[in-house]
Design an enzyme around this catalytic site. Structure first.
Site, mmCIF file in Angstrom:
data_model
loop_
_atom_site.group_PDB
_atom_site.id
_atom_site.type_symbol
_atom_site.label_atom_id
_atom_site.label_comp_id
_atom_site.label_asym_id
_atom_site.label_seq_id
_atom_site.Cartn_x
_atom_site.Cartn_y
_atom_site.Cartn_z
ATOM 1 N N ASP A 240 81.112 31.164 -4.441
ATOM 2 C CA ASP A 240 80.625 30.391 -3.295
ATOM 3 C C ASP A 240 81.339 30.780 -2.004
ATOM 4 O O ASP A 240 81.772 29.927 -1.230
ATOM 5 C CB ASP A 240 80.752 28.882 -3.534
ATOM 6 N N HIS B 220 77.216 28.663 0.433
ATOM 7 C CA HIS B 220 76.126 27.695 0.567
ATOM 8 C C HIS B 220 75.852 27.320 2.027
ATOM 9 O O HIS B 220 74.813 26.747 2.335
ATOM 10 C CB HIS B 220 76.400 26.444 -0.275
ATOM 11 N N SER C 36 82.703 22.556 5.341
ATOM 12 C CA SER C 36 82.539 23.598 4.323
ATOM 13 C C SER C 36 82.743 24.979 4.933
ATOM 14 O O SER C 36 82.163 25.305 5.967
ATOM 15 C CB SER C 36 81.143 23.513 3.697
#
Length: 486
Positions: free
Chosen positions: A140, A110, A216
Site C-alpha cells: 500500500d 490507496h 494517509s
C-alpha cells in the site's frame, strides 16, 4: 391592541437608545509576563523547544495531494423501467513525504489508486506537477517524483529510521494534511507493534497519535526526526471520532520497497510458495514426530519454488543453512533477508527420515502462475487443492473442491467444499495422482459432502479418444454418474 402598542413602543425606544449611545474609554491593565519563568519549568521548556524543532523538520518535506478520478454510478431511469449508468467525478485528498534530494515522494497507494489527475502542493504553497514512478499495492505505497523545471532544484529530505527498534511507549509525531487544512502535526506514542488489520496481512505500527482522513500517506516521525512509518489507516470508534487507534506501515518495509521500485520499476519480492505453521502437539502426533523444535510445512503451492525443490506438506524444517530452526519465527527471520535468485540449504524430517534440500528464491510476480495441470482441470470443469498439514491432523482426507464451472457437467454435480477422497476406489491426496487417473481414462471419483458419500464418473479424455459409454442424464444421490463431455 395592547400587544401592537407594546411592540411599537419597543421599536421606537430601541431606535432612540441607539441614537443616544455614548462611547467612553475604560481603564484596563493586562499581565505583562507569566509568573513562571523558563527556569521554573526547565523540562517542559526543553520539551516544547524540541517538539517544535522536530515539527519544523517535518514541515519542509510534507506535501498534500489532491486527487481526481471517475467512478461509474448506476441509478434508475426517469421512467423507472431501466437502470442507467453515469460517470461522476470523485475528488480525494491525502498526504505524502519527500524522501530524496531529487524529489521522490512516498504516499499511500490507496490515495492515488484509480485517480487520473494529481495535484501536489509543497509546504511553501507551491503546486508542482508529478509523475508516477511505481506502486506496491501489497504494501500500500506509491512513489511519485516532482517534475522539476530545471536540475537546480534540490530537496532536503528526512532519513528513514529503523522501525524494528520501535517499542510501545516511544513518542512519535503523526504528520499530514487532514481535511485539506494544511500541514498538521499530532503527538502520541507507539501503542503496539505487529498489528494486523482484517484487509491486510501486514504487520503495522499502532499509535494513539491523532490520525484523521487526509493523513494517509503522511509520515510517522520519531523524536530524532526520522521516518519510522507511513500513515495508512484509522480505526474509528462508535462516535466516529477517529482518535486513539491509528496504523502506519513500518519504515523498513517501505524503504526496501521504495528502493526496489526506483531501481527496477516494481517491488522485487522473493517468493517460495509455502505456508508454515508451529510444531504443535496435535501436528506432532499426526506426523509421528517427537521433537518440539522445528516448523511444519502446512501447504506447498503447485508449481512454486518450494515444490520444485521437493518440499511436501507435512515436512518438518530442522535446519536453515546448518543453523537449527527452533520455531516459525526463525524461518521467517531468515527468509525475509533473501533476494530473488538466492539459494539456501534446508534440512527436513519426513516420515522418520532426514534429508537435505536446496531451495532457490523465486520472483513474487510469478506466484500466480497457473499450476502444471490448470488448463487440464479447466477443461474438466473443476479445480481442487491438496489439504494442509493442519487439516490432515484433524482427520480430513482427500482433495478439496475450490471451484467448479456450472457450464460443465461436473459443475452441475460437484460443489465448492466437496471432498474428493478416492479415485477408482483408491485413496487420493495429491493433484498429481488425480490428474494422472483422469488422463488415463474414465475415472470414478468418490466424493464426501455433509457426511454423505456419492460417486461421480468423469471422462476427461479428448472426444476423439472416448469410447461410446452409456449416457445417463441424471445423477442419483449415492451414485452420481457424470455424463461425458461431447
Amino acid at each position: 391592541m395592547m400587544t401592537v402598542v407594546a411592540v411599537a413602543y419597543w421599536r421606537w425606544d430601541s431606535r432612540v437608545t441607539e441614537r443616544n449611545i455614548s462611547f467612553r474609554s475604560e481603564v484596563f491593565t493586562t499581565a505583562q509576563e507569566s509568573e513562571l519563568k523558563d527556569t521554573d519549568i526547565p523540562t517542559l521548556h526543553q520539551l516544547n523547544e524540541e517538539y517544535s524543532k522536530v515539527a519544523q523538520l517535518v514541515e519542509r518535506v510534507l506535501v498534500s495531494i489532491d486527487t481526481t478520478g471517475v467512478t461509474n454510478v448506476t441509478q434508475p431511469s426517469e421512467d423507472g423501467q431501466s437502470v442507467i449508468e453515469k460517470r461522476l467525478a470523485v475528488h480525494g485528498l491525502g498526504s505524502g513525504v519527500i524522501v530524496t534530494k531529487e524529489g521522490h515522494i512516498i504516499t499511500a497507494y490507496h490515495v492515488i489508486q484509480n485517480k487520473h489527475a494529481l495535484r501536489v502542493t509543497l509546504s511553501d504553497g507551491r503546486s508542482v506537477s508529478v509523475h508516477l514512478v511505481g506502486v506496491d499495492p501489497e504494501l500500500d505505497i506509491a512513489v511519485l517524483k516532482v517534475d522539476k523545471p530545471d536540475n537546480q532544484t534540490t530537496f532536503n529530505p528526512l532519513p528513514f529510521g529503523n522501525s524494528d527498534k520501535v517499542a510501545p511507549g516511544m513518542i512519535v509525531l503523526a504528520c499530514g494534511n487532514p481535511y485539506g487544512l494544511g500541514t498538521t502535526v499530532s503527538r502520541g506514542i507507539i501503542s503496539a507493534r505487529e498489528r494486523k488489520l482484517m484487509d491486510s496481512g501486514l504487520d503495522l505500527i499502532q499509535t494513539d497519535a491523532s490520525i484523521f482522513p487526509g493523513n494517509s500517506g503522511g509520515p510517522l516521525i520519531n523524536i530524532r526526526g526520522e521516518i519510522i512509518g507511513i500513515n495508512k489507516s484509522i480505526l474509528p470508534n462508535t462516535e466516529k471520532s477517529y482518535t486513539g487507534i491509528g496504523f502506519a506501515i513500518p519504515s523498513n518495509l517501505v524503504q526496501h520497497s521504495f528502493q526496489q521500485i526506483c531501481v527496477h520499476g516494481r517491488p522485487m519480492r522473493g517468493y517460495l510458495g509455502l505456508d508454515i505453521v508451529p510444531n504443535t502437539p496435535p501436528l506432532r502426533s499426526f506426523l509421528d514426530y517427537h521433537e518440539a523444535t522445528g516448523a511444519v510445512v502446512n501447504m506447498v503451492k503447485s508449481g512454486s519454488p518450494a515444490e520444485q525443490a521437493g518440499l511436501r506438506t507435512g515436512d518438518v524444517m530442522l535446519n536453515f543453512n546448518e543453523v537449527p530452526i527452533l520455531n516459525v519465527q526463525d524461518v521467517l527471520d531468515r527468509i525475509e533477508n533473501l533476494s530473488i535468485g538466492d539459494k539456501f540449504r534446508l534440512k527436513i524430517w519426513r516420515k522418520g527420515q532426514k534429508m537435505n534440500l536446496t531451495l532457490k528464491v523465486g520472483d513474487s510476480i510469478l506466484q500466480n502462475a497457473p499450476s502444471p495441470w490448470a488448463d487440464f482441470m479447466d477443461g474438466v470443469g473443476m479445480h481442487l487443492r491438496e489439504l494442509t498439514a493442519e487439516e490432515q491432523s484433524i482427520g480430513a482426507r482427500g482433495l478439496l473442491v475450490i471451484q467448479v464451472n456450472p457450464k460443465k457437467s461436473v459443475g452441475q454435480i460437484l460443489q465448492t467444499g466437496d471432498m474428493v477422497f478416492a479415485v477408482n476406489h483408491q485413496s487420493v491426496s495429491t493433484m498429481e495422482a488425480l490428474v494422472k487417473a483422469l488422463r488415463e481414462g474414465p475415472a470414478l471419483l468418490t466424493v464426501s459432502r455433509d457426511g454423505q458419500q456419492f460417486n461421480v464418473k468423469v471422462d476427461a479424455r479428448p472426444v476423439s479418444e472416448k469410447t461410446l459409454l452409456p449416457r445417463i442424464p441424471t445423477a442419483t444421490k449415492n451414485n452420481a454418474i457424470l455424463p461425458r463431455e461431447l
